[in-house]
Design a protein around this motif. Structure first.
Motif, PDB file in Angstrom:
ATOM      1  N   LYS A   6       0.844  -1.206   0.000  1.00 17.44           N
ATOM      2  CA  LYS A   6       0.000   0.000   0.000  1.00 17.44           C
ATOM      3  C   LYS A   6       0.873   1.248   0.000  1.00 17.44           C
ATOM      4  O   LYS A   6       0.612   2.203  -0.738  1.00 17.44           O
ATOM      5  CB  LYS A   6      -0.909  -0.032   1.225  1.00 17.44           C
ATOM      6  N   LYS A  27       0.983   4.024  -2.975  1.00 14.93           N
ATOM      7  CA  LYS A  27       0.745   5.451  -2.734  1.00 14.93           C
ATOM      8  C   LYS A  27       1.901   6.281  -3.264  1.00 14.93           C
ATOM      9  O   LYS A  27       1.703   7.332  -3.862  1.00 14.93           O
ATOM     10  CB  LYS A  27       0.549   5.721  -1.244  1.00 14.93           C
ATOM     11  N   SER A  28       3.114   5.797  -3.049  1.00 18.24           N
ATOM     12  CA  SER A  28       4.288   6.510  -3.524  1.00 18.24           C
ATOM     13  C   SER A  28       4.293   6.616  -5.043  1.00 18.24           C
ATOM     14  O   SER A  28       4.544   7.688  -5.605  1.00 18.24           O
ATOM     15  CB  SER A  28       5.550   5.799  -3.044  1.00 18.24           C
ATOM     16  N   ALA A  35       1.588   9.039  -6.211  1.00 19.56           N
ATOM     17  CA  ALA A  35       2.003  10.424  -5.981  1.00 19.56           C
ATOM     18  C   ALA A  35       3.020  10.860  -7.030  1.00 19.56           C
ATOM     19  O   ALA A  35       2.920  11.969  -7.585  1.00 19.56           O
ATOM     20  CB  ALA A  35       2.588  10.574  -4.581  1.00 19.56           C
TER      21      ALA A  35
END
Length: 120
Positions: free
Chosen positions: A46, A50-51, A54
């Motif tokens: 997760k 997310k990284s 982004a």
């Protein structure tokens, strides 16, 4: 007193039950450990997702910013070409005013003829 067959069977069943109980406990521990490891992997995945999202969003924003600059470059290039075309047309009119007037007159006559034929 000698144990009877029934007593031996009860003893063996008790021992088997004890082993089954321990096996179930170990299986539960193994499942808990696997769930914990899977949970940790999920948390790690997760965080990595997310990284990446982004980073993708930042790259997309940078592309949008560059698109504005690129469109301004294209508009400037088109404006320069338009100015060059007007300049060359202006030079041609200065060099050959009668030919330019004749061509403009012929183009106007053709457009008017086409417009009248469309009314019918």
């Amino acid at each position: 007193m000698t144990p009877t067959a029934t007593d031996s069977m009860k003893s063996n069943l008790g021992e088997a039950g004890s082993h089954l109980k321990q096996a179930a406990g170990h299986a539960g521990d193994a499942l808990k450990g696997a769930a914990g490891a899977a949970g940790e992997e999920m948390r790690l995945g997760k965080a990595q997702m997310k990284s990446e999202l982004a980073d993708g969003a930042l790259a997309g924003l940078a592309a949008v910013e560059q698109a504005g600059a690129a469109s301004r470059e294209q508009v400037d290039a088109l404006m320069d070409k338009g100015r060059d075309l007007i300049e060359s047309a202006s030079d041609l009119i200065r060099e050959r005013p009668l030919a330019s007037f004749g061509m403009a007159f012929a183009a106007g006559w053709i457009i008017a003829k086409l417009a009248r034929s469309g009314d019918k």
